[in-house]
Design a protein around this motif. Sequence first.
Motif, PDB file in Angstrom:
ATOM      1  N   THR A   1       3.735  10.788   3.097  1.00  0.00           N
ATOM      2  CA  THR A   1       4.455   9.878   2.208  1.00  0.00           C
ATOM      3  C   THR A   1       3.507   9.264   1.185  1.00  0.00           C
ATOM      4  O   THR A   1       3.830   9.159  -0.011  1.00  0.00           O
ATOM      5  N   ALA A   2       2.330   8.853   1.631  1.00  0.00           N
ATOM      6  CA  ALA A   2       1.346   8.276   0.721  1.00  0.00           C
ATOM      7  C   ALA A   2       0.927   9.284  -0.345  1.00  0.00           C
ATOM      8  O   ALA A   2       0.801   8.942  -1.530  1.00  0.00           O
TER       9      ALA A   2
ATOM     10  N   VAL B   1       3.827   9.770  -2.909  1.00  0.00           N
ATOM     11  CA  VAL B   1       3.913   8.635  -3.831  1.00  0.00           C
ATOM     12  C   VAL B   1       2.784   8.706  -4.854  1.00  0.00           C
ATOM     13  O   VAL B   1       2.993   8.462  -6.057  1.00  0.00           O
ATOM     14  N   TRP B   2       1.592   9.046  -4.398  1.00  0.00           N
ATOM     15  CA  TRP B   2       0.439   9.191  -5.297  1.00  0.00           C
ATOM     16  C   TRP B   2       0.710  10.274  -6.339  1.00  0.00           C
ATOM     17  O   TRP B   2       0.353  10.139  -7.514  1.00  0.00           O
TER      18      TRP B   2
ATOM     19  N   LEU C   1       3.456  11.066  -7.693  1.00  0.00           N
ATOM     20  CA  LEU C   1       4.406  10.600  -8.696  1.00  0.00           C
ATOM     21  C   LEU C   1       3.784   9.632  -9.698  1.00  0.00           C
ATOM     22  O   LEU C   1       4.357   9.379 -10.758  1.00  0.00           O
TER      23      LEU C   1
END
Length: 549
Positions: free
Chosen positions: A537-538, A541-542, A544
Amino acid sequence: MNGENWQLSNPVIGLVVVGLTFLLFYVVGFLANRKSASAKDLYVGGANVGAATNGLAMAATYMSLATFLGITALILQLQVPFILLWIQLILAIPLITIIYGTSLRRMGAFSPTHFIRDRYGVSASIIAALFMILVSIMYALGQMIGIAVTFETLLGIPYMTGLIVGGLLIVGYITIGGMAGATKNAAIQMFIIALMFIVPLAAIMKAVGGTGWFFPPLFYADMVPAMMEAMPTFFDYQFSPKWYFSIIPALTIGALGLPHLAMRVYTASSLKSARSAMVWFAFILGLVFSATYAMGFVGVFATATQGLTVAPADADKLTIILNLVYNPEWVTALVIAGAISAGLSTLSGNLLAIGALLSQDIVSTLKPDISQKASLRLGYAAIFFGGVASILLAIEPPAFLVVSILWAFGLAGVTNAPLIIVGVWWKEANKFGAMAAAVVGGLLYIIVSPFVFPNIVLTGHALTDGLGLSGAMLAVPISFILLIVVSYITNRMPSLSNKLTTQADTELVERIHGWTDVQSYRYSSKIGAGITVVACTAVAVWALMPWNM
Protein backbone atom coordinates in the motif's frame (compact mmCIF):
# COMPACT_ATOMS: atom_id res chain seq x y z
CA MET A 1 33.16 9.64 -37.98
CA ASN A 2 29.61 10.07 -39.12
CA GLY A 3 27.44 7.63 -40.98
CA GLU A 4 23.95 7.91 -42.33
CA ASN A 5 23.95 4.31 -43.53
CA TRP A 6 25.89 2.15 -41.13
CA GLN A 7 26.30 -1.18 -42.92
CA LEU A 8 28.86 -3.56 -44.35
CA SER A 9 30.36 -2.37 -47.63
CA ASN A 10 30.49 -6.03 -48.68
CA PRO A 11 27.20 -7.64 -47.57
CA VAL A 12 28.31 -11.02 -48.92
CA ILE A 13 30.52 -11.50 -45.85
CA GLY A 14 27.55 -11.00 -43.57
CA LEU A 15 25.26 -13.20 -45.64
CA VAL A 16 27.76 -16.06 -45.55
CA VAL A 17 28.11 -15.80 -41.77
CA VAL A 18 24.34 -15.61 -41.30
CA GLY A 19 23.77 -18.56 -43.64
CA LEU A 20 26.30 -20.77 -41.86
CA THR A 21 24.86 -19.77 -38.47
CA PHE A 22 21.33 -20.72 -39.44
CA LEU A 23 22.51 -23.97 -41.04
CA LEU A 24 24.28 -25.00 -37.84
CA PHE A 25 21.27 -24.25 -35.66
CA TYR A 26 18.81 -26.00 -37.96
CA VAL A 27 20.93 -29.17 -38.02
CA VAL A 28 21.42 -29.21 -34.25
CA GLY A 29 17.74 -28.49 -33.65
CA PHE A 30 16.55 -31.22 -35.98
CA LEU A 31 18.90 -33.86 -34.58
CA ALA A 32 18.12 -32.96 -30.96
CA ASN A 33 14.33 -32.97 -31.37
CA ARG A 34 13.86 -35.88 -33.76
CA LYS A 35 12.82 -38.23 -30.94
CA SER A 36 10.25 -35.89 -29.38
CA ALA A 37 7.00 -37.82 -29.09
CA SER A 38 5.16 -35.99 -26.32
CA ALA A 39 4.42 -32.53 -25.01
CA LYS A 40 6.96 -33.08 -22.24
CA ASP A 41 9.66 -33.75 -24.85
CA LEU A 42 8.66 -30.65 -26.81
CA TYR A 43 8.50 -28.17 -23.91
CA VAL A 44 11.02 -29.38 -21.33
CA GLY A 45 13.35 -31.47 -23.48
CA GLY A 46 12.41 -34.63 -21.59
CA ALA A 47 13.45 -32.94 -18.32
CA ASN A 48 16.91 -34.51 -18.47
CA VAL A 49 19.22 -31.61 -19.40
CA GLY A 50 22.55 -31.45 -17.54
CA ALA A 51 23.61 -28.58 -15.30
CA ALA A 52 26.29 -27.02 -17.54
CA THR A 53 24.18 -27.18 -20.70
CA ASN A 54 21.13 -25.87 -18.87
CA GLY A 55 23.05 -23.04 -17.21
CA LEU A 56 24.47 -21.89 -20.53
CA ALA A 57 21.03 -22.21 -22.14
CA MET A 58 19.46 -20.14 -19.33
CA ALA A 59 22.03 -17.41 -19.86
CA ALA A 60 21.53 -17.42 -23.63
CA THR A 61 17.75 -17.31 -23.23
CA TYR A 62 18.03 -14.32 -20.92
CA MET A 63 20.71 -12.56 -22.96
CA SER A 64 18.42 -11.56 -25.87
CA LEU A 65 19.37 -9.60 -28.94
CA ALA A 66 18.95 -6.45 -26.87
CA THR A 67 22.39 -7.26 -25.42
CA PHE A 68 23.83 -6.31 -28.80
CA LEU A 69 21.14 -3.86 -29.92
CA GLY A 70 19.10 -1.73 -27.56
CA ILE A 71 20.87 -1.97 -24.21
CA THR A 72 23.75 0.19 -25.38
CA ALA A 73 21.17 2.73 -26.58
CA LEU A 74 19.87 2.98 -23.03
CA ILE A 75 23.41 3.40 -21.73
CA LEU A 76 23.86 6.31 -24.16
CA GLN A 77 20.70 7.87 -22.74
CA LEU A 78 20.82 6.90 -19.04
CA GLN A 79 24.59 6.52 -18.58
CA VAL A 80 25.63 5.22 -15.14
CA PRO A 81 22.09 4.85 -13.66
CA PHE A 82 21.56 2.05 -16.15
CA ILE A 83 23.96 -0.15 -14.17
CA LEU A 84 21.38 -0.39 -11.37
CA LEU A 85 18.71 -1.36 -13.87
CA TRP A 86 21.11 -3.95 -15.27
CA ILE A 87 21.77 -5.44 -11.82
CA GLN A 88 18.06 -6.12 -11.35
CA LEU A 89 17.98 -8.12 -14.58
CA ILE A 90 20.94 -10.23 -13.47
CA LEU A 91 19.18 -11.19 -10.21
CA ALA A 92 16.17 -12.74 -11.91
CA ILE A 93 16.93 -16.41 -12.60
CA PRO A 94 18.73 -17.10 -9.30
CA LEU A 95 15.70 -15.59 -7.56
CA ILE A 96 13.39 -17.76 -9.64
CA THR A 97 15.21 -20.84 -8.37
CA ILE A 98 15.28 -19.63 -4.76
CA ILE A 99 11.72 -18.29 -4.50
CA TYR A 100 9.71 -20.83 -6.46
CA GLY A 101 11.65 -22.66 -9.19
CA THR A 102 12.67 -25.57 -6.97
CA SER A 103 9.14 -25.94 -5.63
CA LEU A 104 7.58 -25.98 -9.07
CA ARG A 105 10.27 -28.33 -10.38
CA ARG A 106 9.45 -30.70 -7.51
CA MET A 107 5.81 -30.47 -8.54
CA GLY A 108 6.65 -31.51 -12.10
CA ALA A 109 5.15 -28.42 -13.76
CA PHE A 110 5.59 -27.59 -17.47
CA SER A 111 5.29 -23.87 -16.83
CA PRO A 112 4.34 -21.37 -14.11
CA THR A 113 0.79 -21.41 -15.48
CA HIS A 114 0.66 -25.15 -14.81
CA PHE A 115 1.20 -24.34 -11.15
CA ILE A 116 -1.48 -21.63 -11.26
CA ARG A 117 -3.97 -24.16 -12.66
CA ASP A 118 -3.30 -26.68 -9.90
CA ARG A 119 -3.19 -24.03 -7.21
CA TYR A 120 -6.06 -21.73 -8.20
CA GLY A 121 -8.14 -23.65 -10.74
CA VAL A 122 -8.88 -23.55 -14.45
CA SER A 123 -10.34 -20.02 -14.69
CA ALA A 124 -7.35 -18.38 -13.00
CA SER A 125 -4.89 -20.37 -15.11
CA ILE A 126 -6.56 -19.37 -18.39
CA ILE A 127 -6.53 -15.69 -17.38
CA ALA A 128 -2.84 -15.96 -16.45
CA ALA A 129 -2.06 -17.87 -19.66
CA LEU A 130 -3.67 -15.21 -21.84
CA PHE A 131 -1.62 -12.49 -20.16
CA MET A 132 1.53 -14.58 -20.47
CA ILE A 133 0.93 -15.09 -24.18
CA LEU A 134 0.81 -11.30 -24.52
CA VAL A 135 4.00 -11.01 -22.45
CA SER A 136 5.80 -13.61 -24.58
CA ILE A 137 4.69 -12.00 -27.84
CA MET A 138 5.86 -8.57 -26.65
CA TYR A 139 9.18 -10.04 -25.55
CA ALA A 140 9.54 -11.84 -28.87
CA LEU A 141 8.62 -8.62 -30.65
CA GLY A 142 11.83 -6.98 -29.45
CA GLN A 143 13.87 -9.87 -30.83
CA MET A 144 12.10 -9.74 -34.20
CA ILE A 145 12.76 -5.99 -34.40
CA GLY A 146 16.41 -6.61 -33.61
CA ILE A 147 16.76 -9.29 -36.27
CA ALA A 148 15.20 -6.96 -38.88
CA VAL A 149 17.42 -4.06 -37.78
CA THR A 150 20.48 -6.33 -38.01
CA PHE A 151 19.69 -7.31 -41.58
CA GLU A 152 18.72 -3.76 -42.54
CA THR A 153 21.73 -2.06 -41.01
CA LEU A 154 24.49 -4.49 -41.80
CA LEU A 155 23.43 -6.27 -44.95
CA GLY A 156 21.63 -3.50 -46.81
CA ILE A 157 18.34 -5.44 -46.79
CA PRO A 158 15.16 -3.34 -46.31
CA TYR A 159 13.66 -3.57 -42.82
CA MET A 160 10.48 -5.30 -44.02
CA THR A 161 12.39 -7.87 -46.06
CA GLY A 162 14.74 -8.61 -43.17
CA LEU A 163 11.80 -8.92 -40.80
CA ILE A 164 9.86 -11.40 -42.92
CA VAL A 165 12.79 -13.50 -44.17
CA GLY A 166 14.71 -13.52 -40.90
CA GLY A 167 11.56 -13.96 -38.82
CA LEU A 168 10.31 -16.96 -40.80
CA LEU A 169 13.76 -18.59 -40.72
CA ILE A 170 13.81 -18.23 -36.94
CA VAL A 171 10.26 -19.48 -36.44
CA GLY A 172 11.00 -22.51 -38.60
CA TYR A 173 14.16 -23.29 -36.63
CA ILE A 174 12.36 -23.14 -33.30
CA THR A 175 9.36 -25.13 -34.51
CA ILE A 176 11.61 -27.90 -35.78
CA GLY A 177 13.92 -27.99 -32.75
CA GLY A 178 11.54 -27.78 -29.77
CA MET A 179 13.00 -27.42 -26.28
CA ALA A 180 15.59 -30.14 -26.82
CA GLY A 181 16.94 -28.41 -29.89
CA ALA A 182 16.58 -24.97 -28.34
CA THR A 183 18.53 -26.01 -25.25
CA LYS A 184 21.44 -27.58 -27.12
CA ASN A 185 21.51 -24.69 -29.57
CA ALA A 186 21.29 -22.15 -26.76
CA ALA A 187 24.39 -23.62 -25.12
CA ILE A 188 26.24 -23.24 -28.45
CA GLN A 189 24.76 -19.78 -28.93
CA MET A 190 26.02 -18.70 -25.53
CA PHE A 191 29.60 -19.47 -26.53
CA ILE A 192 29.10 -17.55 -29.77
CA ILE A 193 27.51 -14.60 -27.96
CA ALA A 194 30.31 -14.36 -25.40
CA LEU A 195 33.11 -14.77 -27.94
CA MET A 196 31.68 -12.42 -30.56
CA PHE A 197 30.90 -9.72 -28.02
CA ILE A 198 33.94 -9.70 -25.75
CA VAL A 199 36.78 -10.25 -28.24
CA PRO A 200 35.73 -7.48 -30.68
CA LEU A 201 35.13 -5.22 -27.67
CA ALA A 202 38.73 -5.79 -26.59
CA ALA A 203 39.94 -4.58 -30.00
CA ILE A 204 37.67 -1.51 -29.78
CA MET A 205 38.97 -0.66 -26.30
CA LYS A 206 42.55 -0.97 -27.48
CA ALA A 207 41.81 1.33 -30.43
CA VAL A 208 40.39 4.09 -28.20
CA GLY A 209 43.33 3.86 -25.78
CA GLY A 210 42.09 1.56 -23.01
CA THR A 211 44.98 -0.26 -21.33
CA GLY A 212 42.69 -2.89 -19.82
CA TRP A 213 41.52 -4.07 -23.24
CA PHE A 214 42.65 -7.66 -22.57
CA PHE A 215 39.69 -8.23 -20.18
CA PRO A 216 36.89 -5.81 -21.09
CA PRO A 217 34.21 -6.97 -18.60
CA LEU A 218 36.19 -5.50 -15.69
CA PHE A 219 39.24 -3.62 -16.90
CA TYR A 220 37.36 -1.00 -18.90
CA ALA A 221 37.53 0.76 -15.52
CA ASP A 222 41.02 2.00 -16.42
CA MET A 223 39.25 4.46 -18.74
CA VAL A 224 37.30 6.07 -15.89
CA PRO A 225 39.74 8.99 -15.30
CA ALA A 226 39.63 9.87 -19.01
CA MET A 227 35.82 9.62 -18.99
CA MET A 228 35.61 11.86 -15.92
CA GLU A 229 37.71 14.45 -17.70
CA ALA A 230 35.82 14.25 -20.99
CA MET A 231 32.31 13.82 -19.58
CA PRO A 232 32.09 14.60 -15.84
CA THR A 233 28.33 14.01 -15.74
CA PHE A 234 28.54 10.37 -16.84
CA PHE A 235 28.59 9.04 -13.28
CA ASP A 236 25.87 11.33 -11.93
CA TYR A 237 22.79 9.65 -10.45
CA GLN A 238 20.51 12.14 -12.15
CA PHE A 239 17.23 10.50 -11.13
CA SER A 240 15.33 10.53 -7.85
CA PRO A 241 15.37 7.59 -5.40
CA LYS A 242 11.84 6.77 -6.56
CA TRP A 243 13.13 6.03 -10.06
CA TYR A 244 15.68 3.54 -8.77
CA PHE A 245 13.16 1.87 -6.47
CA SER A 246 10.69 1.48 -9.34
CA ILE A 247 13.16 -0.84 -11.05
CA ILE A 248 12.44 -3.53 -8.43
CA PRO A 249 8.73 -4.11 -9.18
CA ALA A 250 9.17 -3.48 -12.90
CA LEU A 251 12.18 -5.65 -13.61
CA THR A 252 13.13 -7.86 -10.66
CA ILE A 253 9.61 -8.99 -9.80
CA GLY A 254 8.72 -8.76 -13.48
CA ALA A 255 11.45 -11.21 -14.43
CA LEU A 256 10.16 -13.65 -11.80
CA GLY A 257 6.96 -13.89 -13.82
CA LEU A 258 8.51 -14.46 -17.26
CA PRO A 259 7.40 -17.92 -18.40
CA HIS A 260 10.29 -18.62 -20.77
CA LEU A 261 12.84 -18.12 -17.97
CA ALA A 262 11.05 -20.32 -15.47
CA MET A 263 10.67 -23.08 -18.06
CA ARG A 264 14.45 -23.47 -18.12
CA VAL A 265 14.37 -24.62 -14.49
CA TYR A 266 11.98 -27.41 -15.45
CA THR A 267 14.30 -28.82 -18.11
CA ALA A 268 16.84 -29.86 -15.46
CA SER A 269 17.35 -33.55 -14.81
CA SER A 270 17.00 -33.05 -11.04
CA LEU A 271 16.67 -30.38 -8.36
CA LYS A 272 20.40 -30.61 -7.70
CA SER A 273 21.09 -30.10 -11.40
CA ALA A 274 18.74 -27.10 -11.48
CA ARG A 275 20.64 -25.49 -8.61
CA SER A 276 24.04 -26.29 -10.14
CA ALA A 277 22.91 -24.72 -13.40
CA MET A 278 22.63 -21.43 -11.51
CA VAL A 279 26.41 -21.35 -11.03
CA TRP A 280 27.01 -21.64 -14.75
CA PHE A 281 24.24 -19.15 -15.44
CA ALA A 282 25.54 -16.55 -13.01
CA PHE A 283 29.13 -16.86 -14.26
CA ILE A 284 28.50 -16.51 -17.98
CA LEU A 285 25.70 -13.97 -17.61
CA GLY A 286 27.81 -11.80 -15.31
CA LEU A 287 30.69 -11.97 -17.78
CA VAL A 288 28.66 -10.88 -20.81
CA PHE A 289 26.43 -8.40 -18.98
CA SER A 290 29.53 -6.68 -17.59
CA ALA A 291 30.95 -6.57 -21.11
CA THR A 292 27.67 -5.09 -22.36
CA TYR A 293 27.97 -2.22 -19.93
CA ALA A 294 31.62 -1.85 -20.97
CA MET A 295 30.51 -1.60 -24.61
CA GLY A 296 28.08 1.17 -23.72
CA PHE A 297 30.76 2.90 -21.66
CA VAL A 298 33.23 2.77 -24.55
CA GLY A 299 30.52 4.01 -26.92
CA VAL A 300 29.83 7.06 -24.76
CA PHE A 301 33.59 7.62 -24.42
CA ALA A 302 34.05 7.46 -28.19
CA THR A 303 31.27 9.97 -28.82
CA ALA A 304 32.82 12.31 -26.24
CA THR A 305 36.50 12.02 -27.22
CA GLN A 306 36.93 10.30 -30.59
CA GLY A 307 34.68 12.38 -32.82
CA LEU A 308 32.15 9.58 -33.27
CA THR A 309 28.65 10.87 -33.93
CA VAL A 310 25.68 8.57 -33.40
CA ALA A 311 22.29 9.96 -34.37
CA PRO A 312 19.41 9.25 -31.96
CA ALA A 313 17.79 7.06 -34.62
CA ASP A 314 20.97 4.94 -34.71
CA ALA A 315 21.37 4.54 -30.96
CA ASP A 316 20.22 0.90 -31.09
CA LYS A 317 23.09 0.20 -33.46
CA LEU A 318 25.91 1.43 -31.22
CA THR A 319 27.58 -1.97 -30.81
CA ILE A 320 27.60 -2.49 -34.57
CA ILE A 321 28.73 1.07 -35.27
CA LEU A 322 31.72 0.70 -32.95
CA ASN A 323 32.74 -2.49 -34.73
CA LEU A 324 32.32 -0.91 -38.16
CA VAL A 325 34.49 2.04 -37.10
CA TYR A 326 37.25 0.27 -35.18
CA ASN A 327 37.35 -3.33 -36.49
CA PRO A 328 37.68 -4.99 -39.90
CA GLU A 329 34.45 -5.88 -41.67
CA TRP A 330 34.90 -9.60 -41.19
CA VAL A 331 34.91 -9.00 -37.43
CA THR A 332 31.65 -7.07 -37.71
CA ALA A 333 30.23 -10.01 -39.67
CA LEU A 334 31.07 -12.29 -36.74
CA VAL A 335 29.39 -9.83 -34.40
CA ILE A 336 26.31 -10.30 -36.61
CA ALA A 337 26.48 -14.01 -35.79
CA GLY A 338 26.59 -13.18 -32.09
CA ALA A 339 23.63 -10.82 -32.36
CA ILE A 340 21.55 -13.33 -34.29
CA SER A 341 22.50 -16.06 -31.80
CA ALA A 342 21.28 -13.86 -28.95
CA GLY A 343 17.98 -13.23 -30.73
CA LEU A 344 17.52 -16.90 -31.59
CA SER A 345 18.11 -18.12 -28.06
CA THR A 346 15.58 -15.74 -26.52
CA LEU A 347 13.02 -16.20 -29.28
CA SER A 348 13.27 -19.94 -28.73
CA GLY A 349 12.22 -19.51 -25.12
CA ASN A 350 9.46 -17.03 -25.99
CA LEU A 351 7.86 -19.13 -28.70
CA LEU A 352 8.15 -22.37 -26.72
CA ALA A 353 6.42 -20.58 -23.86
CA ILE A 354 3.64 -19.47 -26.22
CA GLY A 355 3.28 -23.04 -27.46
CA ALA A 356 3.07 -24.44 -23.96
CA LEU A 357 0.61 -21.76 -22.85
CA LEU A 358 -1.74 -22.32 -25.77
CA SER A 359 -1.59 -26.08 -26.10
CA GLN A 360 -1.02 -27.18 -22.51
CA ASP A 361 -2.40 -24.39 -20.34
CA ILE A 362 -5.47 -23.47 -22.39
CA VAL A 363 -6.53 -26.13 -24.91
CA SER A 364 -5.51 -29.18 -22.87
CA THR A 365 -7.10 -27.63 -19.80
CA LEU A 366 -10.40 -27.08 -21.60
CA LYS A 367 -10.16 -30.45 -23.41
CA PRO A 368 -8.34 -32.80 -21.03
CA ASP A 369 -9.15 -35.83 -23.21
CA ILE A 370 -7.11 -34.51 -26.16
CA SER A 371 -4.70 -37.15 -27.49
CA GLN A 372 -0.95 -36.90 -27.00
CA LYS A 373 -0.44 -36.76 -30.76
CA ALA A 374 -2.97 -33.95 -31.21
CA SER A 375 -1.46 -32.04 -28.29
CA LEU A 376 2.00 -32.31 -29.82
CA ARG A 377 0.76 -31.08 -33.20
CA LEU A 378 -1.08 -28.24 -31.54
CA GLY A 379 2.13 -27.26 -29.75
CA TYR A 380 4.07 -27.01 -33.01
CA ALA A 381 1.26 -24.96 -34.58
CA ALA A 382 1.12 -22.63 -31.56
CA ILE A 383 4.88 -22.03 -31.71
CA PHE A 384 4.67 -21.20 -35.41
CA PHE A 385 1.70 -18.84 -35.20
CA GLY A 386 3.14 -17.12 -32.12
CA GLY A 387 6.20 -16.30 -34.18
CA VAL A 388 4.08 -15.02 -37.06
CA ALA A 389 2.19 -12.75 -34.65
CA SER A 390 5.52 -11.32 -33.44
CA ILE A 391 6.55 -10.65 -37.04
CA LEU A 392 3.31 -8.81 -37.78
CA LEU A 393 3.61 -6.65 -34.66
CA ALA A 394 7.19 -5.74 -35.59
CA ILE A 395 6.03 -4.06 -38.82
CA GLU A 396 5.42 -0.84 -36.85
CA PRO A 397 8.05 -1.09 -34.07
CA PRO A 398 8.58 1.21 -31.06
CA ALA A 399 11.42 3.72 -31.18
CA PHE A 400 13.74 1.59 -29.04
CA LEU A 401 13.60 -2.15 -29.61
CA VAL A 402 14.25 -2.76 -25.90
CA VAL A 403 11.04 -0.90 -24.92
CA SER A 404 8.71 -3.78 -25.78
CA ILE A 405 10.95 -6.20 -23.87
CA LEU A 406 11.14 -4.21 -20.65
CA TRP A 407 7.42 -3.34 -20.83
CA ALA A 408 6.72 -7.08 -21.00
CA PHE A 409 8.73 -7.55 -17.79
CA GLY A 410 6.33 -5.25 -15.94
CA LEU A 411 3.22 -7.00 -17.25
CA ALA A 412 4.61 -10.36 -16.13
CA GLY A 413 5.35 -8.87 -12.72
CA VAL A 414 1.75 -7.72 -12.39
CA THR A 415 -0.17 -10.73 -13.69
CA ASN A 416 2.02 -13.77 -13.10
CA ALA A 417 4.65 -13.23 -10.41
CA PRO A 418 2.28 -12.38 -7.51
CA LEU A 419 0.13 -15.46 -8.20
CA ILE A 420 3.18 -17.72 -8.10
CA ILE A 421 5.08 -16.13 -5.22
CA VAL A 422 2.07 -15.82 -2.90
CA GLY A 423 0.68 -19.15 -4.05
CA VAL A 424 3.91 -20.94 -3.16
CA TRP A 425 4.43 -19.25 0.21
CA TRP A 426 0.92 -18.55 1.57
CA LYS A 427 -1.70 -21.25 1.88
CA GLU A 428 -4.67 -18.87 2.12
CA ALA A 429 -4.22 -17.58 -1.42
CA ASN A 430 -7.23 -18.72 -3.46
CA LYS A 431 -8.72 -18.47 -6.95
CA PHE A 432 -10.80 -15.37 -6.23
CA GLY A 433 -7.77 -13.43 -5.08
CA ALA A 434 -5.71 -14.73 -7.99
CA MET A 435 -8.26 -13.72 -10.62
CA ALA A 436 -8.79 -10.29 -9.06
CA ALA A 437 -5.03 -9.67 -8.91
CA ALA A 438 -4.35 -10.75 -12.50
CA VAL A 439 -7.31 -9.03 -14.14
CA VAL A 440 -7.32 -5.74 -12.22
CA GLY A 441 -3.56 -5.46 -11.95
CA GLY A 442 -3.00 -6.40 -15.60
CA LEU A 443 -5.60 -4.00 -16.96
CA LEU A 444 -4.34 -1.19 -14.73
CA TYR A 445 -0.78 -1.70 -15.97
CA ILE A 446 -1.92 -1.62 -19.59
CA ILE A 447 -4.15 1.43 -19.10
CA VAL A 448 -1.49 3.63 -17.47
CA SER A 449 1.14 2.76 -20.08
CA PRO A 450 1.68 5.32 -22.86
CA PHE A 451 0.98 2.74 -25.55
CA VAL A 452 -2.79 2.38 -25.02
CA PHE A 453 -4.09 5.63 -23.50
CA PRO A 454 -1.25 8.17 -23.92
CA ASN A 455 -3.03 10.78 -21.82
CA ILE A 456 -3.44 8.49 -18.80
CA VAL A 457 0.09 8.08 -17.47
CA LEU A 458 1.61 8.50 -14.04
CA THR A 459 4.55 10.77 -14.71
CA GLY A 460 4.65 12.29 -18.15
CA HIS A 461 8.30 11.19 -18.29
CA ALA A 462 8.49 9.34 -21.62
CA LEU A 463 11.35 6.98 -20.78
CA THR A 464 10.01 5.99 -17.35
CA ASP A 465 6.52 5.37 -18.69
CA GLY A 466 7.64 3.58 -21.84
CA LEU A 467 9.82 1.12 -19.96
CA GLY A 468 6.90 0.29 -17.66
CA LEU A 469 8.65 1.56 -14.52
CA SER A 470 5.90 3.91 -13.38
CA GLY A 471 3.07 1.53 -14.29
CA ALA A 472 4.67 -1.43 -12.55
CA MET A 473 5.38 0.57 -9.39
CA LEU A 474 1.62 1.13 -9.08
CA ALA A 475 0.18 -2.09 -10.52
CA VAL A 476 2.51 -4.68 -8.97
CA PRO A 477 1.79 -3.76 -5.33
CA ILE A 478 -1.93 -3.46 -6.11
CA SER A 479 -1.82 -6.96 -7.55
CA PHE A 480 -0.24 -8.31 -4.36
CA ILE A 481 -2.76 -6.41 -2.22
CA LEU A 482 -5.75 -7.76 -4.16
CA LEU A 483 -4.48 -11.32 -4.07
CA ILE A 484 -3.99 -11.30 -0.30
CA VAL A 485 -7.00 -9.21 0.74
CA VAL A 486 -9.55 -10.87 -1.58
CA SER A 487 -8.28 -14.33 -0.62
CA TYR A 488 -8.44 -13.51 3.09
CA ILE A 489 -11.99 -12.14 2.86
CA THR A 490 -13.45 -14.85 0.62
CA ASN A 491 -11.95 -17.60 2.76
CA ARG A 492 -14.13 -16.29 5.58
CA MET A 493 -17.38 -15.90 3.63
CA PRO A 494 -19.75 -18.82 4.31
CA SER A 495 -21.37 -18.52 0.90
CA LEU A 496 -18.00 -19.08 -0.83
CA SER A 497 -16.22 -21.42 1.54
CA ASN A 498 -17.62 -24.52 -0.17
CA LYS A 499 -16.14 -23.36 -3.48
CA LEU A 500 -12.59 -23.17 -2.13
CA THR A 501 -10.39 -26.23 -2.01
CA THR A 502 -8.53 -25.12 1.10
CA GLN A 503 -7.39 -28.59 2.12
CA ALA A 504 -6.17 -29.41 -1.38
CA ASP A 505 -4.29 -26.13 -1.50
CA THR A 506 -2.72 -26.85 1.87
CA GLU A 507 -1.53 -30.28 0.79
CA LEU A 508 -0.17 -28.92 -2.51
CA VAL A 509 1.84 -26.19 -0.80
CA GLU A 510 3.30 -28.63 1.71
CA ARG A 511 4.17 -31.13 -1.02
CA ILE A 512 5.97 -28.69 -3.32
CA HIS A 513 8.13 -27.58 -0.39
CA GLY A 514 9.12 -31.19 0.23
CA TRP A 515 7.10 -31.90 3.39
CA THR A 516 5.52 -35.32 3.78
CA ASP A 517 3.50 -34.38 6.87
CA VAL A 518 0.90 -31.61 6.70
CA GLN A 519 1.06 -28.94 9.42
CA SER A 520 -1.43 -26.07 9.49
CA TYR A 521 1.05 -23.52 10.88
CA ARG A 522 3.39 -23.71 7.89
CA TYR A 523 3.05 -21.01 5.20
CA SER A 524 -0.08 -19.52 6.75
CA SER A 525 1.18 -16.44 8.59
CA LYS A 526 -1.42 -13.69 8.86
CA ILE A 527 1.25 -11.32 10.20
CA GLY A 528 3.41 -11.83 7.13
CA ALA A 529 0.44 -11.30 4.84
CA GLY A 530 -0.52 -8.16 6.73
CA ILE A 531 3.00 -6.72 6.54
CA THR A 532 3.03 -7.39 2.80
CA VAL A 533 -0.28 -5.55 2.33
CA VAL A 534 0.90 -2.54 4.36
CA ALA A 535 4.22 -2.35 2.49
CA CYS A 536 2.53 -2.69 -0.91
CA THR A 537 0.00 0.00 0.00
CA ALA A 538 2.82 2.40 0.86
CA VAL A 539 4.54 1.69 -2.47
CA ALA A 540 1.30 2.15 -4.44
CA VAL A 541 0.63 5.51 -2.74
CA TRP A 542 4.22 6.58 -3.43
CA ALA A 543 3.74 5.64 -7.10
CA LEU A 544 0.80 8.04 -7.36
CA MET A 545 2.80 10.96 -6.05
CA PRO A 546 4.59 13.30 -8.50
CA TRP A 547 7.84 11.97 -9.91
CA ASN A 548 10.72 14.37 -9.37
CA MET A 549 13.16 13.03 -11.88
